[in-house]
Design an enzyme around this catalytic site. Structure first.
Site, PDB file in Angstrom:
ATOM      1  N   GLY A  33     -35.732 -57.448  73.135  1.00 44.84           N
ATOM      2  CA  GLY A  33     -36.253 -58.845  73.350  1.00 44.84           C
ATOM      3  C   GLY A  33     -35.873 -58.902  75.011  1.00 44.84           C
ATOM      4  O   GLY A  33     -37.020 -58.600  75.629  1.00 44.84           O
ATOM      5  N   SER A  84     -29.716 -57.206  71.734  1.00 46.40           N
ATOM      6  CA  SER A  84     -29.180 -56.963  73.360  1.00 46.40           C
ATOM      7  C   SER A  84     -29.160 -55.424  73.883  1.00 46.40           C
ATOM      8  O   SER A  84     -28.163 -55.265  74.486  1.00 46.40           O
ATOM      9  CB  SER A  84     -27.819 -57.393  73.448  1.00 46.40           C
ATOM     10  OG  SER A  84     -27.799 -58.962  73.058  1.00 46.40           O
ATOM     11  N   GLU A 134     -31.027 -55.806  62.641  1.00 41.97           N
ATOM     12  CA  GLU A 134     -30.813 -56.905  63.738  1.00 41.97           C
ATOM     13  C   GLU A 134     -29.607 -57.619  63.449  1.00 41.97           C
ATOM     14  O   GLU A 134     -29.730 -58.886  63.104  1.00 41.97           O
ATOM     15  CB  GLU A 134     -31.950 -57.592  64.323  1.00 41.97           C
ATOM     16  CG  GLU A 134     -32.957 -56.815  64.949  1.00 41.97           C
ATOM     17  CD  GLU A 134     -33.812 -57.853  65.902  1.00 41.97           C
ATOM     18  OE1 GLU A 134     -33.963 -57.193  66.809  1.00 41.97           O
ATOM     19  OE2 GLU A 134     -34.254 -58.471  65.647  1.00 41.97           O
ATOM     20  N   TRP A 151     -41.754 -60.412  73.439  1.00 44.35           N
ATOM     21  CA  TRP A 151     -41.453 -61.283  74.314  1.00 44.35           C
ATOM     22  C   TRP A 151     -41.117 -62.816  74.217  1.00 44.35           C
ATOM     23  O   TRP A 151     -41.018 -63.694  74.833  1.00 44.35           O
ATOM     24  CB  TRP A 151     -42.970 -61.392  75.137  1.00 44.35           C
ATOM     25  CG  TRP A 151     -43.223 -60.040  75.531  1.00 44.35           C
ATOM     26  CD1 TRP A 151     -42.533 -59.023  75.907  1.00 44.35           C
ATOM     27  CD2 TRP A 151     -44.484 -59.769  76.183  1.00 44.35           C
ATOM     28  NE1 TRP A 151     -43.336 -57.860  76.269  1.00 44.35           N
ATOM     29  CE2 TRP A 151     -44.739 -58.646  76.744  1.00 44.35           C
ATOM     30  CE3 TRP A 151     -45.894 -60.521  76.490  1.00 44.35           C
ATOM     31  CZ2 TRP A 151     -45.563 -58.018  77.245  1.00 44.35           C
ATOM     32  CZ3 TRP A 151     -46.855 -59.843  76.926  1.00 44.35           C
ATOM     33  CH2 TRP A 151     -46.714 -58.474  77.445  1.00 44.35           C
TER      34      TRP A 151
HETATM   35  P1  PGA Z   1     -32.649 -59.393  72.437  1.00 43.61           P
HETATM   36  O1  PGA Z   1     -33.843 -59.626  71.220  1.00 43.61           O
HETATM   37  O2  PGA Z   1     -32.884 -57.890  72.990  1.00 43.61           O
HETATM   38  O3  PGA Z   1     -33.002 -60.146  73.483  1.00 43.61           O
HETATM   39  O4  PGA Z   1     -31.338 -59.281  71.945  1.00 43.61           O
HETATM   40  C1  PGA Z   1     -33.803 -58.714  70.288  1.00 43.61           C
HETATM   41  C2  PGA Z   1     -35.121 -59.281  69.327  1.00 43.61           C
HETATM   42  O5  PGA Z   1     -36.013 -59.639  69.943  1.00 43.61           O
HETATM   43  O6  PGA Z   1     -35.072 -59.064  68.432  1.00 43.61           O
END
Ligand code: PGA
Length: 262
Positions: free
Chosen positions: A235, A214, A168, A12
């Site tokens: 996220g 994303s 990531e 979050w």
């Molecule tokens: P996101 O964030 O899905 O908004 O790109 C990913 C994350 O929190 O690592």
């Protein structure tokens, strides 16, 4: 073949106050069906962890901290330690790209945090990934290599079984520009071969590796179906309980077709 449990994490970030967090958890608990092959983890802001830990049904969801300091206690104004989080969270994000790039966390900090989490019975989720610049310079695999070595130095084989890796790419986090599945697949293979070199074949097959960046309800299945991808770190799309539940449902559906890792 190792049938790893899928892990779906909702990060979050710095969103939702106490009341909103509690309401969200209440809504989500009504929607999500527990499934032995899927672990759903919520990573709210530190402020709300204590109260959510009293509200949460641990058979349904686990809790994660987004960050913590690596020392157990002392004169570190403004920090929260893994020791203080012990018993409240089951997981802890370590080295999230926002921590590395906005707050300047180094591999040395991250290494100490992985160790602090393990010492305090919290499973560290070690986040690694290259920036856009590093990617365009062809350095993706070097970064994966360096961040794995950097984060896991001093971690024994036994301790490694507690660690989760989240791949990531920095350019994909919070940008709406998700990495294409073939790119993720190649990076996850590179992670597993690095783990194999460090800890052997069994460890490389059994370590849980997630993708984040994303991901939405529409794209989640593309990653969950990839061999070697054991879950997602979400996220933006986790901020809405309905869309987060859609992603969790994809993991349930795909749980029956767990992929081979070799
Ligand atoms: P996101 O964030 O899905 O908004 O790109 C990913 C994350 O929190 O690592």
């Amino acid at each position: 073949m190792v049938n790893n449990k899928k892990i779906i994490i909702g990060n979050w970030k710095m969103n939702l106050n106490m009341q909103e967090s509690s309401l969200y958890l209440h809504q989500l608990s009504k929607m999500v069906k527990t499934h032995r092959d899927v672990e759903v983890v919520i990573a709210p802001t530190t402020l709300t962890l204590q109260s959510l830990s009293l509200q949460v049904n641990l058979r349904q969801f686990k809790l994660a901290s987004q960050n913590f300091y690596w020392r157990d206690q002392g004169s570190y104004t403004g920090e929260v330690s893994a020791t203080q989080l012990r018993g409240i969270v089951q997981y802890g994000l370590v080295g999230h790209s926002e921590r590395r790039h906005i707050f300047g966390e180094t591999d040395k900090d991250i290494l100490s945090k992985v160790a602090a989490a393990i010492r305090n019975h919290i499973r560290p989720i070690l986040c690694i990934g290259e920036t856009a610049w590093e990617r365009s310079n062809g350095e993706t695999y070097d970064i994966i290599h360096d961040q794995l070595i950097g984060g896991l130095a001093n971690i024994t084989s036994d301790e490694l079984s507690q660690v989760v890796i989240a791949y990531e790419p920095v350019w994909a986090v919070g940008t709406g520009q998700n990495a294409v599945p073939t790119y993720v697949s190649a990076a996850v293979s590179a992670i597993r071969s690095q783990i194999e070199q460090l800890y052997g074949k069994v460890a490389s097959q059994s370590i849980q590796v997630l993708y984040g960046g994303s991901v939405t309800a529409d794209s989640a299945a593309d990653y969950l179906n990839l061999p070697g991808v054991d879950g997602l770190l979400i996220g933006g799309a986790s901020l809405n309980a309905y869309s987060f539940n859609e992603i969790i449902k994809k993991a349930h559906k795909d749980g029956s077709i767990m992929a081979e890792k070799d």
